[in-house]
Design an enzyme around this catalytic site. Structure first.
Site, PDB file in Angstrom:
ATOM      1  N   CYS A   1       0.844  -1.186   0.000  1.00 53.41           N
ATOM      2  CA  CYS A   1       0.000   0.000   0.000  1.00 53.41           C
ATOM      3  C   CYS A   1       0.889   1.249   0.000  1.00 53.41           C
ATOM      4  CB  CYS A   1      -0.935   0.109   1.196  1.00 53.41           C
ATOM      5  SG  CYS A   1      -1.916  -1.372   1.468  1.00 53.41           S
TER       6      CYS A   1
ATOM      7  N   ARG B   1       2.809   0.502  -5.509  1.00 54.92           N
ATOM      8  CA  ARG B   1       2.805  -0.230  -4.233  1.00 54.92           C
ATOM      9  C   ARG B   1       1.515  -1.029  -4.024  1.00 54.92           C
ATOM     10  NH1 ARG B   1       6.753   1.781  -0.832  1.00 54.92           N
ATOM     11  NH2 ARG B   1       5.686   0.876   0.947  1.00 54.92           N
TER      12      ARG B   1
ATOM     13  N   TRP C   1      -3.051  -2.568  -1.593  1.00 48.93           N
ATOM     14  CA  TRP C   1      -2.825  -3.950  -2.022  1.00 48.93           C
ATOM     15  C   TRP C   1      -3.361  -4.805  -0.883  1.00 48.93           C
ATOM     16  CZ3 TRP C   1      -0.028  -8.300  -0.413  1.00 48.93           C
ATOM     17  CH2 TRP C   1       0.149  -9.300  -1.390  1.00 48.93           C
TER      18      TRP C   1
ATOM     19  N   ASN D   1      -0.100   1.614   6.017  1.00 45.36           N
ATOM     20  CA  ASN D   1       0.625   0.617   5.226  1.00 45.36           C
ATOM     21  C   ASN D   1       1.330  -0.285   6.234  1.00 45.36           C
ATOM     22  OD1 ASN D   1       2.356  -0.754   3.432  1.00 45.36           O
ATOM     23  ND2 ASN D   1       3.900   0.849   3.624  1.00 45.36           N
ATOM     24  N   GLY D   2       1.109  -1.600   6.105  1.00 38.13           N
ATOM     25  CA  GLY D   2       1.730  -2.528   7.045  1.00 38.13           C
ATOM     26  C   GLY D   2       0.707  -3.551   7.497  1.00 38.13           C
TER      27      GLY D   2
ATOM     28  N   GLU E   1      14.319 -16.447 -14.532  1.00 38.01           N
ATOM     29  CA  GLU E   1      13.905 -15.049 -14.645  1.00 38.01           C
ATOM     30  C   GLU E   1      13.011 -14.838 -15.874  1.00 38.01           C
ATOM     31  OE1 GLU E   1      13.733 -12.589 -12.871  1.00 38.01           O
ATOM     32  OE2 GLU E   1      13.627 -10.855 -14.172  1.00 38.01           O
TER      33      GLU E   1
ATOM     34  N   LYS F   1       9.197 -13.409 -15.720  1.00 38.99           N
ATOM     35  CA  LYS F   1       8.730 -12.242 -16.476  1.00 38.99           C
ATOM     36  C   LYS F   1       7.458 -12.587 -17.240  1.00 38.99           C
ATOM     37  CE  LYS F   1      10.371  -9.583 -14.986  1.00 38.99           C
ATOM     38  NZ  LYS F   1      11.405  -9.635 -13.993  1.00 38.99           N
TER      39      LYS F   1
ATOM     40  N   GLU G   1       4.372 -13.115 -14.861  1.00 36.77           N
ATOM     41  CA  GLU G   1       3.811 -11.996 -14.121  1.00 36.77           C
ATOM     42  C   GLU G   1       3.121 -10.972 -15.008  1.00 36.77           C
ATOM     43  OE1 GLU G   1       8.045  -9.751 -13.032  1.00 36.77           O
ATOM     44  OE2 GLU G   1       6.423  -9.677 -11.598  1.00 36.77           O
TER      45      GLU G   1
ATOM     46  N   HIS H   1      14.658 -35.800 -16.020  1.00 40.02           N
ATOM     47  CA  HIS H   1      14.266 -36.357 -14.717  1.00 40.02           C
ATOM     48  C   HIS H   1      12.787 -36.101 -14.411  1.00 40.02           C
ATOM     49  CE1 HIS H   1      18.375 -37.434 -13.883  1.00 40.02           C
ATOM     50  NE2 HIS H   1      18.751 -36.215 -14.227  1.00 40.02           N
TER      51      HIS H   1
ATOM     52  N   LYS I   1       4.551  -3.450  -6.758  1.00 35.07           N
ATOM     53  CA  LYS I   1       5.984  -3.304  -7.018  1.00 35.07           C
ATOM     54  C   LYS I   1       6.813  -3.598  -5.774  1.00 35.07           C
ATOM     55  CE  LYS I   1       9.523  -1.923  -9.462  1.00 35.07           C
ATOM     56  NZ  LYS I   1       9.993  -2.943 -10.422  1.00 35.07           N
TER      57      LYS I   1
HETATM   58  O1  M6R Z   1      12.318  -4.643  -4.430  1.00 34.65           O
HETATM   59  P1  M6R Z   1      12.840  -6.055  -4.449  1.00 34.65           P
HETATM   60  O2  M6R Z   1      13.916  -6.260  -5.438  1.00 34.65           O
HETATM   61  O3  M6R Z   1      13.240  -6.533  -3.086  1.00 34.65           O
HETATM   62  O4  M6R Z   1      11.607  -6.930  -4.897  1.00 34.65           O
HETATM   63  C1  M6R Z   1      11.680  -8.328  -4.926  1.00 34.65           C
HETATM   64  C2  M6R Z   1      10.563  -8.923  -5.736  1.00 34.65           C
HETATM   65  O5  M6R Z   1       9.322  -8.592  -5.166  1.00 34.65           O
HETATM   66  C3  M6R Z   1      10.590  -8.432  -7.185  1.00 34.65           C
HETATM   67  O6  M6R Z   1      11.815  -8.706  -7.791  1.00 34.65           O
HETATM   68  C4  M6R Z   1       9.467  -9.125  -7.987  1.00 34.65           C
HETATM   69  O7  M6R Z   1       9.718 -10.476  -8.106  1.00 34.65           O
HETATM   70  C5  M6R Z   1       9.330  -8.456  -9.358  1.00 34.65           C
HETATM   71  N1  M6R Z   1       7.963  -8.133  -9.613  1.00 34.65           N
HETATM   72  C6  M6R Z   1       9.764  -9.329 -10.481  1.00 34.65           C
HETATM   73  O8  M6R Z   1       9.649  -8.707 -11.712  1.00 34.65           O
END
Ligand code: M6R
Length: 615
Positions: free
Chosen positions: A2, A27, A76, A100-101, A485, A489, A492, A508, A610
């Protein structure tokens, strides 16, 4: 997670709050709301809506609200689904709050409040905060500040919160414990928000708050206290951040802009730390790091998501370049195992935001064993940087797209820089291996320009991948994390199921998944594993898999079978440690093109945020 914001001053608070919330939307963006004290009536007006800030702004059109004091929130969801009732701000008597928290003991507090005769309108944990403040103000006749402070003392968990009180005092109150909060000041008033970019349209004079800080905001300034009401000294500093860096700059999406910015981001990260003349690495906290690196016996990398994939690459680099034992842990798991860690360990946390709750907790856990700590972080002044003994900043600039791109490649560059720095301390013969890597790193930004040019051919792959139900990404060795990775990508932002595998693992089990409908994206680097990788690919082809290949041009002559050759994109050949960067870029673009083709919300994919500031 948030995002929260508050304003008090001479401007219309509605405009300030909405502008700030747009910048905090990374956020969380499942619902939003604002509350202001209306200039005409003196009442608190609260407007909330499900969905993004755009929906909230549309709801505000025609209301002609005007007030000079207010608070706002973008959510969020953690406790309770995204509904208008659960959207912040929450209110009770004269108090209104954005938070937030997580209030971890909210169930217990809620039960207690219900026994005192309170009823709740939302399912959130936050509502107990505002009801407790009202309770203490009404029943113990505490003034606003004391009532809020007493409520906060009852709370277990994390919070950054801003309270608006409907009274003659015309003040806002903010507080911080394990969630970020900054204050800002300009000639037009005083601001408080979850992060600095939210305030950049209004001011660059920023005060970073610490855990336990309680602030009182009036139109003229900010006073800081601890939760017992003792004055605390904090100062405003002028931050060097460019608000334009947080604009789309002609690109359709932030993610697209951030992918194309990578040569610049890499250059800004590498050049300040690495001398072009003598290849010497200059890191902040060099004396501390140098002492630690000479003394440690083990390194731990901790991170989440994309940053975790950077950490996995770090293990390959540090072990083979420096011969130091390295462990890599998901930050969310690290605290719940029994790591063998002590004051001869260096724990390196990697995070774009520096606010990821799991990473922060894991670092604090490591510190409790006496470990030395360093973090690789993009956001200046973020919580993780304050927790760590040393910091290496990546200079990617603000990353707005939820999918991490430029932050990832700059994390990899920072790891190499740290590797070079450590090599300089641990090894006597610096000449060949060291200079080759340093020289290659300096050339990397221009190599990445070339990678971006070549990646245009990826468009030919997009349709076949965008109609798939599931995809596999295969790599080996230092490209295995890049397979993970690439898959992350794609999942998500395009919502296509994808998995990354170490190619040698296919036989395997996962090879059972292969049929004509399964796109398999294969990453082939030169070197000892090129042949083996080629065999793994042919095994997939033999079972009807629809193979797409990204390959190091150094192995072009050794070729692929004719049918496969049509689906190969050749990438510039670079130092082995830099190949993760060269291979990551086309995978980011591929995910981007597929998401655009499928019409998903590229910059703000569903269910994500984010910055993940809850555990
Ligand atoms: O801000 P951070 O790098 O600690 O965030 C970690 C993950 O939340 C972040 O990398 C997330 O996996 C991304 N959305 C991936 O694209």
């Amino acid at each position: 997670m948030c995002g929260i914001i508050g304003y008090i001053g001479s401007r219309n608070a509605v405009d300030v709050l909405i502008e700030g919330l747009k910048r905090l939307e990374y956020r969380g963006y499942d619902s939003a709301g604002i509350a202001i004290i209306d200039n005409e009536t003196g009442d608190v007006v609260r407007i909330r809506s499900v969905g993004k800030i755009k929906t909230l702004s549309e709801k505000l059109i025609g209301m002609n609200l005007s007030g000079n004091i207010g608070i706002g929130h973008t959510r969020w969801a953690t406790h309770g689904p995204p509904t208008e009732e659960n959207a912040h701000p929450h209110t009770s008597g004269p108090f209104t709050v954005v938070h937030n928290g997580i209030v971890e003991n909210y169930a217990e507090l809620k039960e207690w409040l219900i026994n005192q005769g309170y009823s709740f309108e939302s399912e959130t944990d936050t509502e107990v905060l505002v009801k407790l403040a009202e309770y203490y103000s009404k029943n113990e006749l505490l003034d606003e500040r004391q009532a809020i402070m007493k409520a906060l003392k009852d709370v277990k968990g994390s919070y950054a919160a801003v309270f608006l009180a409907k009274s003659d005092s015309r003040k806002l109150y903010g507080c911080k414990h394990e969630s970020p909060l900054v204050a800002g000041i300009s000639d037009d008033g005083v601001y408080v928000a979850s992060d600095v970019p939210a305030l950049l349209p209004f001011t660059r004079k920023i005060m970073y708050l610490e855990d336990g800080d309680f602030i009182e905001l009036t139109p003229d300034g900010v006073q800081v206290f601890d939760l017992n009401g003792n004055a605390v000294q904090r100062r405003f500093e002028v931050v060097d951040m460019n608000p334009v860096a947080a604009e789309k700059g002609g690109f359709r999406h932030f993610m697209q802009k951030e992918i194309y910015e990578q040569p610049r981001a890499l250059s800004d990260t590498i050049k300040p730390y690495l001398s072009m003349e003598n290849y010497k690495v200059f890191l902040p906290n060099a004396a501390y790091l140098s002492d630690v690196i000479s003394a440690i016996t083990k390194i731990f990398f901790i991170a989440c998501g994309t940053s975790f994939h950077a950490a996995m690459v770090g293990k390959y680099v540090f072990e083979s370049f420096l011969n130091i034992p390295v462990e890599v842990d998901l930050a969310s798991e690290f605290r719940y195992r029994v790591p063998v860690i002590d004051d001869k360990s260096l724990v390196i946390a990697i995070s774009q935001s520096g606010e990821t709750a799991d990473t922060k907790s894991a670092l604090s856990f490591a510190k409790s064993f006496g470990a030395h700590t360093c973090s690789i972080v993009n956001v200046v002044g973020s919580s993780l940087t304050r927790l760590s003994d040393a910091v290496v900043y990546t200079h990617a600039g603000p990353e707005i797209g939820v999918a991490s791109t430029k932050a990832f490649v700059t994390q990899l560059a920072a790891l190499i820089l740290l590797g070079l720095f450590s090599y300089g301390i641990l090894k006597d013969d610096k000449e060949d291996v060291y200079s080759y890597l340093a020289e290659s790193l300096l050339q990397l930004p221009s190599v990445c320009e070339e990678v971006l040019r070549r990646s245009d051919s990826l468009r030919n792959w997009v349709h076949e991948i965008s109609v798939a139900k599931s995809c596999l990404y295969l790599g080996r060795n230092i490209l295995y994390p890049i397979a993970l990775e690439g898959a992350l990508k794609l999942k998500e932002i395009s919502y296509i199921h994808a998995e990354g595998y170490a190619a040698g693992e296919m036989k395997h089990g996962p090879i059972a998944l292969i049929d004509e409908s399964m796109p398999v994206i294969c990453l082939v680097q030169r070197g000892i594993l090129a042949e083996k990788m080629r065999s793994n690919i042919e095994e997939v082809v033999a079972r009807g898999g629809n193979v797409f290949v990204l390959a190091d041009e150094a192995i072009k002559d050794s070729g692929f079978s004719e049918s496969l050759a049509k689906k190969v994109i050749w990438l510039p050949s670079v130092h082995e440690f830099l190949s993760p960067i060269v291979f990551a870029i086309p995978l980011q673009l591929l995910a981007y093109y597929v998401a655009v083709e499928r019409g998903t919300d590229v910059d703000q994919p569903r269910n994500l945020a984010k910055s993940v500031t809850v555990e």
